[in-house]
Design a protein around this motif. Sequence first.
Motif, PDB file in Angstrom:
ATOM      1  N   PHE A 287      66.311  87.265 -58.538  1.00 44.05           N
ATOM      2  CA  PHE A 287      67.765  87.111 -58.926  1.00 44.05           C
ATOM      3  C   PHE A 287      68.426  85.603 -58.238  1.00 44.05           C
ATOM      4  CE2 PHE A 287      67.372  91.823 -58.673  1.00 44.05           C
ATOM      5  CZ  PHE A 287      68.012  91.984 -59.838  1.00 44.05           C
ATOM      6  N   PHE A 288      67.253  84.692 -57.698  1.00 47.67           N
ATOM      7  CA  PHE A 288      67.824  83.828 -57.144  1.00 47.67           C
ATOM      8  C   PHE A 288      66.832  82.457 -57.838  1.00 47.67           C
ATOM      9  CE2 PHE A 288      68.434  86.657 -53.780  1.00 47.67           C
ATOM     10  CZ  PHE A 288      69.639  86.182 -53.128  1.00 47.67           C
ATOM     11  N   GLU A 289      66.459  82.744 -59.115  1.00 51.01           N
ATOM     12  CA  GLU A 289      65.628  81.716 -59.904  1.00 51.01           C
ATOM     13  C   GLU A 289      66.773  80.617 -60.556  1.00 51.01           C
ATOM     14  OE1 GLU A 289      63.766  83.868 -62.829  1.00 51.01           O
ATOM     15  OE2 GLU A 289      62.157  84.700 -61.519  1.00 51.01           O
ATOM     16  N   ASN A 290      67.990  81.055 -60.650  1.00 51.55           N
ATOM     17  CA  ASN A 290      68.941  80.096 -60.999  1.00 51.55           C
ATOM     18  C   ASN A 290      69.443  79.226 -60.141  1.00 51.55           C
ATOM     19  OD1 ASN A 290      70.891  79.055 -62.881  1.00 51.55           O
ATOM     20  ND2 ASN A 290      72.561  80.114 -61.825  1.00 51.55           N
ATOM     21  N   SER A 291      69.605  79.650 -58.786  1.00 52.34           N
ATOM     22  CA  SER A 291      70.075  78.839 -58.050  1.00 52.34           C
ATOM     23  C   SER A 291      68.852  77.762 -57.492  1.00 52.34           C
ATOM     24  CB  SER A 291      70.553  79.420 -56.649  1.00 52.34           C
ATOM     25  OG  SER A 291      69.591  80.352 -56.213  1.00 52.34           O
ATOM     26  N   SER A 292      67.589  78.436 -57.434  1.00 54.03           N
ATOM     27  CA  SER A 292      66.304  77.465 -57.343  1.00 54.03           C
ATOM     28  C   SER A 292      66.211  76.408 -58.249  1.00 54.03           C
ATOM     29  CB  SER A 292      65.089  78.404 -57.004  1.00 54.03           C
ATOM     30  OG  SER A 292      65.332  79.341 -56.366  1.00 54.03           O
ATOM     31  N   SER A 293      66.500  76.566 -59.551  1.00 57.65           N
ATOM     32  CA  SER A 293      66.302  75.472 -60.437  1.00 57.65           C
ATOM     33  C   SER A 293      67.657  74.604 -60.245  1.00 57.65           C
ATOM     34  CB  SER A 293      66.633  76.120 -61.796  1.00 57.65           C
ATOM     35  OG  SER A 293      67.601  76.599 -62.046  1.00 57.65           O
ATOM     36  N   LYS A 294      68.541  75.049 -59.912  1.00 54.85           N
ATOM     37  CA  LYS A 294      69.886  74.028 -59.353  1.00 54.85           C
ATOM     38  C   LYS A 294      69.474  73.280 -58.369  1.00 54.85           C
ATOM     39  CE  LYS A 294      72.840  75.424 -62.592  1.00 54.85           C
ATOM     40  NZ  LYS A 294      73.282  74.694 -64.018  1.00 54.85           N
ATOM     41  N   ARG A 295      68.742  73.863 -57.210  1.00 54.56           N
ATOM     42  CA  ARG A 295      68.445  73.319 -56.075  1.00 54.56           C
ATOM     43  C   ARG A 295      67.613  71.770 -56.641  1.00 54.56           C
ATOM     44  NH1 ARG A 295      70.309  71.571 -51.563  1.00 54.56           N
ATOM     45  NH2 ARG A 295      69.298  69.502 -51.600  1.00 54.56           N
ATOM     46  N   GLU A 296      66.658  72.049 -57.526  1.00 55.20           N
ATOM     47  CA  GLU A 296      65.663  71.138 -57.896  1.00 55.20           C
ATOM     48  C   GLU A 296      66.615  69.917 -58.636  1.00 55.20           C
ATOM     49  OE1 GLU A 296      62.913  72.976 -60.622  1.00 55.20           O
ATOM     50  OE2 GLU A 296      61.931  74.188 -58.847  1.00 55.20           O
ATOM     51  N   ALA A 297      67.646  70.437 -59.330  1.00 54.19           N
ATOM     52  CA  ALA A 297      68.397  69.464 -59.865  1.00 54.19           C
ATOM     53  C   ALA A 297      69.143  68.558 -59.002  1.00 54.19           C
ATOM     54  CB  ALA A 297      69.485  70.116 -60.889  1.00 54.19           C
ATOM     55  N   VAL A 298      69.686  69.104 -57.786  1.00 57.47           N
ATOM     56  CA  VAL A 298      69.994  68.385 -56.813  1.00 57.47           C
ATOM     57  C   VAL A 298      69.332  67.200 -56.092  1.00 57.47           C
ATOM     58  CG1 VAL A 298      71.130  68.477 -54.363  1.00 57.47           C
ATOM     59  CG2 VAL A 298      71.676  70.080 -55.990  1.00 57.47           C
ATOM     60  N   ASP A 299      67.995  67.685 -55.920  1.00 52.27           N
ATOM     61  CA  ASP A 299      66.979  66.936 -55.544  1.00 52.27           C
ATOM     62  C   ASP A 299      66.662  65.704 -56.369  1.00 52.27           C
ATOM     63  OD1 ASP A 299      66.795  68.347 -53.030  1.00 52.27           O
ATOM     64  OD2 ASP A 299      65.097  69.641 -53.968  1.00 52.27           O
ATOM     65  N   SER A 300      66.739  65.979 -57.767  1.00 53.16           N
ATOM     66  CA  SER A 300      66.199  65.106 -58.826  1.00 53.16           C
ATOM     67  C   SER A 300      67.473  64.055 -58.586  1.00 53.16           C
ATOM     68  CB  SER A 300      66.224  65.481 -60.079  1.00 53.16           C
ATOM     69  OG  SER A 300      64.823  66.446 -60.166  1.00 53.16           O
ATOM     70  N   ALA A 301      68.913  64.432 -58.877  1.00 57.02           N
ATOM     71  CA  ALA A 301      69.992  63.476 -58.818  1.00 57.02           C
ATOM     72  C   ALA A 301      69.943  62.665 -57.585  1.00 57.02           C
ATOM     73  CB  ALA A 301      71.297  64.216 -58.714  1.00 57.02           C
ATOM     74  N   VAL A 302      69.527  63.370 -56.198  1.00 59.82           N
ATOM     75  CA  VAL A 302      69.679  62.685 -54.980  1.00 59.82           C
ATOM     76  C   VAL A 302      68.526  61.373 -55.187  1.00 59.82           C
ATOM     77  CG1 VAL A 302      69.007  62.472 -52.635  1.00 59.82           C
ATOM     78  CG2 VAL A 302      70.425  64.029 -53.644  1.00 59.82           C
ATOM     79  N   GLU A 303      67.353  61.729 -55.649  1.00 61.76           N
ATOM     80  CA  GLU A 303      66.343  60.573 -55.707  1.00 61.76           C
ATOM     81  C   GLU A 303      66.759  59.559 -56.717  1.00 61.76           C
ATOM     82  OE1 GLU A 303      61.503  60.539 -57.193  1.00 61.76           O
ATOM     83  OE2 GLU A 303      62.672  62.342 -57.105  1.00 61.76           O
ATOM     84  N   LYS A 304      67.327  59.949 -57.957  1.00 63.39           N
ATOM     85  CA  LYS A 304      67.644  58.971 -58.688  1.00 63.39           C
ATOM     86  C   LYS A 304      68.843  57.868 -58.098  1.00 63.39           C
ATOM     87  CE  LYS A 304      70.077  58.429 -63.405  1.00 63.39           C
ATOM     88  NZ  LYS A 304      70.739  58.583 -64.498  1.00 63.39           N
ATOM     89  N   PHE A 305      69.944  58.612 -57.390  1.00 61.06           N
ATOM     90  CA  PHE A 305      70.950  57.968 -56.768  1.00 61.06           C
ATOM     91  C   PHE A 305      70.186  56.743 -55.748  1.00 61.06           C
ATOM     92  CE2 PHE A 305      73.053  57.984 -52.561  1.00 61.06           C
ATOM     93  CZ  PHE A 305      74.082  57.046 -52.973  1.00 61.06           C
ATOM     94  N   GLN A 306      69.405  57.304 -54.896  1.00 61.91           N
ATOM     95  CA  GLN A 306      68.586  56.631 -53.820  1.00 61.91           C
ATOM     96  C   GLN A 306      68.098  55.214 -54.400  1.00 61.91           C
ATOM     97  OE1 GLN A 306      69.007  57.170 -50.345  1.00 61.91           O
ATOM     98  NE2 GLN A 306      68.550  54.927 -50.494  1.00 61.91           N
ATOM     99  N   GLN A 307      67.296  55.449 -55.704  1.00 56.19           N
ATOM    100  CA  GLN A 307      66.854  54.172 -56.286  1.00 56.19           C
ATOM    101  C   GLN A 307      67.840  53.343 -56.724  1.00 56.19           C
ATOM    102  OE1 GLN A 307      63.344  53.583 -56.680  1.00 56.19           O
ATOM    103  NE2 GLN A 307      64.393  51.602 -57.307  1.00 56.19           N
ATOM    104  N   SER A 308      68.969  53.863 -57.456  1.00 58.39           N
ATOM    105  CA  SER A 308      70.024  52.906 -57.608  1.00 58.39           C
ATOM    106  C   SER A 308      70.862  52.028 -56.425  1.00 58.39           C
ATOM    107  CB  SER A 308      71.246  53.763 -58.337  1.00 58.39           C
ATOM    108  OG  SER A 308      70.705  54.294 -59.549  1.00 58.39           O
ATOM    109  N   LEU A 309      70.887  52.845 -55.475  1.00 58.62           N
ATOM    110  CA  LEU A 309      71.534  52.177 -54.345  1.00 58.62           C
ATOM    111  C   LEU A 309      70.483  51.211 -53.742  1.00 58.62           C
ATOM    112  CD1 LEU A 309      73.553  52.288 -52.021  1.00 58.62           C
ATOM    113  CD2 LEU A 309      72.094  54.024 -50.554  1.00 58.62           C
ATOM    114  N   ASP A 310      69.267  51.503 -53.739  1.00 55.90           N
ATOM    115  CA  ASP A 310      68.065  50.490 -53.183  1.00 55.90           C
ATOM    116  C   ASP A 310      68.114  49.266 -54.125  1.00 55.90           C
ATOM    117  OD1 ASP A 310      67.392  52.115 -50.948  1.00 55.90           O
ATOM    118  OD2 ASP A 310      65.645  52.730 -52.173  1.00 55.90           O
ATOM    119  N   ASP A 311      68.150  49.410 -55.265  1.00 56.90           N
ATOM    120  CA  ASP A 311      68.286  48.494 -56.322  1.00 56.90           C
ATOM    121  C   ASP A 311      69.477  47.603 -56.136  1.00 56.90           C
ATOM    122  OD1 ASP A 311      65.824  49.195 -57.466  1.00 56.90           O
ATOM    123  OD2 ASP A 311      67.184  50.137 -59.302  1.00 56.90           O
ATOM    124  N   TYR A 312      70.613  48.164 -56.089  1.00 53.75           N
ATOM    125  CA  TYR A 312      71.969  47.531 -55.796  1.00 53.75           C
ATOM    126  C   TYR A 312      72.107  46.494 -54.654  1.00 53.75           C
ATOM    127  CZ  TYR A 312      76.935  47.303 -54.050  1.00 53.75           C
ATOM    128  OH  TYR A 312      77.968  47.024 -53.606  1.00 53.75           O
TER     129      TYR A 312
END
Length: 318
Positions: A287-312
């Motif tokens: 019953f927690f598979e949906n929130s688990s996938s959403k957690r992965e989406a958060v981690d991916s978004a944070v990783e992309k943001f961190q790369q943009s911040l480093d480039d900036y």
Amino acid sequence: MKKNIILNLALSALLITFIVTLFPMITKNKIPKELAPVSTLIDDINLSNKYVFDVSDNDLSNPEISMRVLSAIDDLNAVKDKISSVDVPEKYSDLISNLSSGINSNILFYRQFSAILNNLKGKDLGESKENLINYEKAACESYSKISPFKVYFFNGSNEKLSSLYSSIDSIRMSNRNEQIKEEANKTFIMSFEKITTDFSSINKDFSPYIEKWRNSNYSYNSLITDLDKCQTSLDNLSRNIYALSIPSEASQIYEDFKQVIASYRDYLNAVQLDLSKSTLNSKEEKFFENSSSKREAVDSAVEKFQQSLDDYKDNLNL
């Protein structure tokens, strides 16, 4: 009628001959023989001054201009040494004194010009330009007192010198704009990094807490309370983000961080929904598979943001 035409042509030819040949001789003869050594030095000064701006490219970043300025400084210093030892009658002492003063200011003009060329990004270009103008005026004033000689130094009506001053003003304005942009980016990153730090403190992964709840080691009410606190903190954070003034260079990291916030909001909503579904059925992990996938989406978004911040930061040397 024909005779008049022939006579006029003859007179015109005679006048041209006088202008081309005799007039320069008469002018040259105005210079006393005792000043012949000085005349040679004047020619050297004029050649040096002409050489500096005798380039088609007015771009001050052109290395040839810098090379010509340094060459002129060397040449004028050599002339200066010769002036100090030139042998002329005492009655011409004022002329020699004014010529020496003129060449001193002439050299100072080029030294200041060289300093500008070597530091076009400097913050004191306005002051450096004022120094140039002062040296120019001092040189022109001294050179104006060495009749019958004429030194062709630059003055305010000279097109090349006017172009030089305009170029300095343009570079100074560009530097000022860059400084304003740099300050705006520094101010932004200071405010923005505080927000990202605040986000790190609320970016909670609820998986361990859900596991404790499934094992009856954590209460349902405690989970809901934690979720509500995160939602409230996230709302406050979002308001702070939208209140920021965003430099154009920071638009990408701003958009990427907004995606981080949106992803985390989706995750919190998914956790709350999964909790409500599980309590109606059971505490099974499926019953927690949906929130688990959403957690992965958060981690991916944070990783992309961190790369943009480093480039900036790298692009702006922040």
